[in-house]
Scaffold this active site. Sequence first.
Site, PDB file in Angstrom:
ATOM      1  N   SER A  29       2.768   0.612   3.621  1.00 51.64           N
ATOM      2  CA  SER A  29       3.490   1.365   2.948  1.00 51.64           C
ATOM      3  C   SER A  29       4.102   2.868   3.493  1.00 51.64           C
ATOM      4  CB  SER A  29       2.380   2.391   1.719  1.00 51.64           C
ATOM      5  OG  SER A  29       1.684   1.156   0.935  1.00 51.64           O
ATOM      6  N   ARG A  33       8.925   3.654   3.098  1.00 54.82           N
ATOM      7  CA  ARG A  33       8.788   5.687   2.675  1.00 54.82           C
ATOM      8  C   ARG A  33       9.788   6.506   3.699  1.00 54.82           C
ATOM      9  NH1 ARG A  33       4.465   3.077  -0.302  1.00 54.82           N
ATOM     10  NH2 ARG A  33       4.440   3.966  -2.968  1.00 54.82           N
ATOM     11  N   GLY A 101       7.438  -6.193  -2.306  1.00 57.32           N
ATOM     12  CA  GLY A 101       7.910  -5.568  -3.808  1.00 57.32           C
ATOM     13  C   GLY A 101       8.123  -4.553  -3.958  1.00 57.32           C
ATOM     14  N   ASP A 327      -4.787  -5.110  -2.209  1.00 56.39           N
ATOM     15  CA  ASP A 327      -4.288  -5.616  -1.537  1.00 56.39           C
ATOM     16  C   ASP A 327      -5.574  -6.388  -0.729  1.00 56.39           C
ATOM     17  OD1 ASP A 327      -2.070  -5.117  -2.490  1.00 56.39           O
ATOM     18  OD2 ASP A 327      -1.471  -4.022  -1.175  1.00 56.39           O
TER      19      ASP A 327
END
Length: 448
Positions: A29, A33, A101, A327
């Site tokens: 993640s 970013r 995704g 997850d």
Amino acid sequence: MSSHGDPIPMTSAACGPLSGTAQVPGDKSISHRSLILGALCVGETTISGLLEGQDVLDTAKAMRAFGAEVTNHGDGNWSVHGVGVGGFAEPDQVIDCGNSGTGVRLIMGVMATSPITATFTGDASLNKRPMARITDPLALFGTQSVGRSGGRLPMTLVGAAEPVPVRYTVPVPSAQVKSAVLFAGLNAPGETVVIEAEATRDHTERMLAGFGAEITTEVTEAGRVITLKGQPELTPQHIDVPRDPSSAAFPVCAALIVPGSDVLVPTIGLNPTRAGLFETLREMGADLTYENERSEGGEPVADLRARFSPNLKGIEVPAHRAASMIDEYPVLSVVASFASGKTHMPGVKELRVKESDRIDAMAVGLRAAGVTVEDGPDWWTVTALGHGNVAGGATCASHLDHRIAMAFLVMGMATNAPMSVDDGGPIATSFPIFETLMADLGARLSRT
């Protein structure tokens, strides 16, 4: 078929104690970013510890397509020379986000308020996933989108030439939706407000603030109200990416179910919006401890030590915890198979629309291995067999889903007969060193 080549069938067999240090890759993640926010600065952002899985590499390629200069210096060290907020160029080619995704939804948000057009696609798995949850709020800014039926990829977005700020309440807990709206709000005048009833991972808010955006979060009766002032000048940063708690879940859970195991997983991010699995495992009776707790780059981290836990018990996993561990439910269901009693997991309808229908994929595979599973639209229950009583011996479909493949391979390390998956290739999207790391700890994995 794997998303990036021919299928790679894999088998995992019972092994001796797992021991050693598991240096899991950087957080996916935060890696996504870091590249995106670096591209939105004017100047050079440097990144160390970037996850070099295929999902993140596809995001790096996308940032290049939008005009940023992205360079791999080796050993997880990268740099990004950005183009500034609103500075994206129109890409010459279709943006292929592979299996990610997160990547496609965040990138759609970033470009949605620039006067450019881009077409997005992905692999067979990603092209089945719903995108209307992103394009609906982006339309409020003035963005137009045209895709396949059901709001699926391939999809073309026409960015808003004169974007307006929005106030949006996220209908389902989703860090991807929240982040897409916030990223779109960067190039809109005034204040964009996002309201979420349930807290989701907050890396976007933390990192936006770190890059110099004016962003505030207020907890109200309606939930978390996040306010972003648009059109900031973001400042380049150096980012040390912490190690991924979602990847750490696999060596940690393997250690809990393999007799005699003692595994240390250092420098794991323990952001409270991501650490629900570890809290749940401890409630089940796992011998899981945090060592050397500290803060790095604004994120809480610690070294995790996981030891074999023969007396795990089934629990009711609180529904409100789902967003912080969405997850990790596949591998949690594996651990639950070796506990005593039932583990009930409600509030997880989001699992139905991940890389695969993860509830169905895990339920089918667990049943084939001799485990009793009940499931509904937004819940599932695993009735445990207890340690030493899980038969195994199944070949399970991974459905192009990296976490499904890794979960069943972890399961095979403690079942009475080996467990196999039809395709381990997707593992490379998030955990490219999974095989070698687990083998170094003592696992018996083979490509079959």
